[in-house]
Scaffold this active site. Structure first.
Site, PDB file in Angstrom:
ATOM      1  N   GLY A  25      22.318  -4.915  66.320  1.00 17.80           N
ATOM      2  CA  GLY A  25      23.071  -6.039  65.567  1.00 17.80           C
ATOM      3  C   GLY A  25      24.001  -5.374  64.854  1.00 17.80           C
ATOM      4  N   GLY A  28      29.574  -6.630  58.774  1.00 20.50           N
ATOM      5  CA  GLY A  28      30.931  -6.169  58.145  1.00 20.50           C
ATOM      6  C   GLY A  28      31.190  -4.477  58.168  1.00 20.50           C
ATOM      7  CG  MET A  29      29.777  -2.566  55.502  1.00 18.45           C
ATOM      8  SD  MET A  29      31.704  -2.133  55.068  1.00 18.45           S
ATOM      9  CE  MET A  29      31.311  -0.046  54.672  1.00 18.45           C
ATOM     10  CB  VAL A  32      22.383  -1.391  63.402  1.00 18.30           C
ATOM     11  CG1 VAL A  32      21.119  -0.801  63.369  1.00 18.30           C
ATOM     12  CG2 VAL A  32      22.915  -1.713  62.085  1.00 18.30           C
ATOM     13  CG  ASP A 150      25.965  -8.883  52.752  1.00 20.71           C
ATOM     14  OD1 ASP A 150      25.942  -9.937  52.351  1.00 20.71           O
ATOM     15  OD2 ASP A 150      25.980  -8.282  53.923  1.00 20.71           O
TER      16      ASP A 150
END
Length: 291
Positions: A25, A28-29, A32, A150
């Site tokens: 997945g 925003g950062m 993975v 988040d």
């Protein structure tokens, strides 16, 4: 980062050790991946932590460098937590050959809370237990000086025994930034951003508690009370529209109403919120109504 198996297909290696297997997945950062630690012969999760706004990164290299430093500092703080509800960080890859740091984390195999909610709402006692686990993770992180920023169903993983694990602390590295970047990109998910963060007020751990409360509201009600057709409309609703009282939350209702107050000063602190969740987890449902 790439290599060859003798006589085999091309593989992708990070740090000469971690073989990327498939994408799990992203947000925003960064992305993975499920990966294999070839040194220890075990599967792990690997995340390359990238800025949420590529244009901002190019325009502000100093800011990007500061973000990198914060990522590493806060990853090290999280690695020291050793909390059962915080994802375990095994290793940090930070070398000149990689543009951004990679975090090597435990691979949680039970799926996310978002996956579970796709099958329907949670019973109130189960939601309260999940909430207490995530709250424990947040309290430990806050004590270490790290805010999550988040909290949402997609960032809560469930171990096979049902234990919730809070992951994706990457956005926490953007300390001191507002919910919007210079180019207008959101840091965080619109429907789970606390009202004060939308107004540009950062640094309050209570903002994470609001996000947890909204996540639990969605978990038991089966719908988000303030989600609208666009991100901007959702942000406006979170800021200005009253919260519809929950109808399925039963014993969890008072805790949700309290922690979802728009004024941070009116919310219970983490200890009081935990007591409320504990009471809801133990509550016996009245006839015909959820617990």
């Amino acid at each position: 980062m790439t290599g060859m198996n003798p006589g085999g297909p091309r593989i992708r290696l990070v740090d000469g050790r971690f073989e990327l297997l498939d994408r799990l997945g992203g947000g925003g950062m960064g992305l993975v991946w499920r990966a294999r630690d070839t040194a220890l012969d075990r599967e792990v999760a690997l995340k390359e932590v990238r800025p949420p706004d590529a244009a901002m990164a190019e325009a502000d290299p100093d800011g990007t460098r500061l973000m990198r430093d914060r990522v590493l500092r806060e990853a090290k703080a999280l690695a020291r937590l050793q909390h059962p509800n915080v994802v375990i960080i095994h290793h940090i890859v930070d070398s000149p050959e990689h543009a951004y740091p990679w975090l090597v984390m435990e691979l949680v195999r039970g799926g996310s809370l978002a996956d579970r909610l796709n099958r329907g709402p949670l019973p109130v006692p189960e939601a309260a237990r999940v909430g207490r686990g995530v709250l424990g993770a947040l309290r430990a992180a806050h004590e270490a000086g790290v805010q999550h920023r988040d909290v949402k169903p997609g960032n809560v993983l469930l171990r096979p025994d049902g234990t919730p694990v809070l992951t994706d602390f990457g956005i926490a590295a953007v300390h001191g930034a507002t919910a919007l970047t210079a180019t207008g990109a959101l840091i965080g998910s619109p429907e789970y951003i606390a009202p004060e963060r939308i107004r540009g007020v950062e640094g309050n751990p209570s903002s994470d508690l609001w996000s947890l409360g909204m996540m639990l509201y969605v978990a038991v009600e089966g719908t988000h009370p303030l989600r609208r057709g666009t991100s901007l409309a959702t942000l406006a609703a979170v800021l200005d529209e009253p919260l519809p009282p929950p109808v399925r939350a039963g014993a969890l209702g008072p805790a949700l109403s309290a922690v979802l107050a728009k004024d941070p000063a009116a919310r219970p602190d983490a200890e009081a919120f935990d007591r409320m969740l504990a009471a809801a987890a133990q509550a016996t449902p009245a006839y015909g109504f959820p617990a």
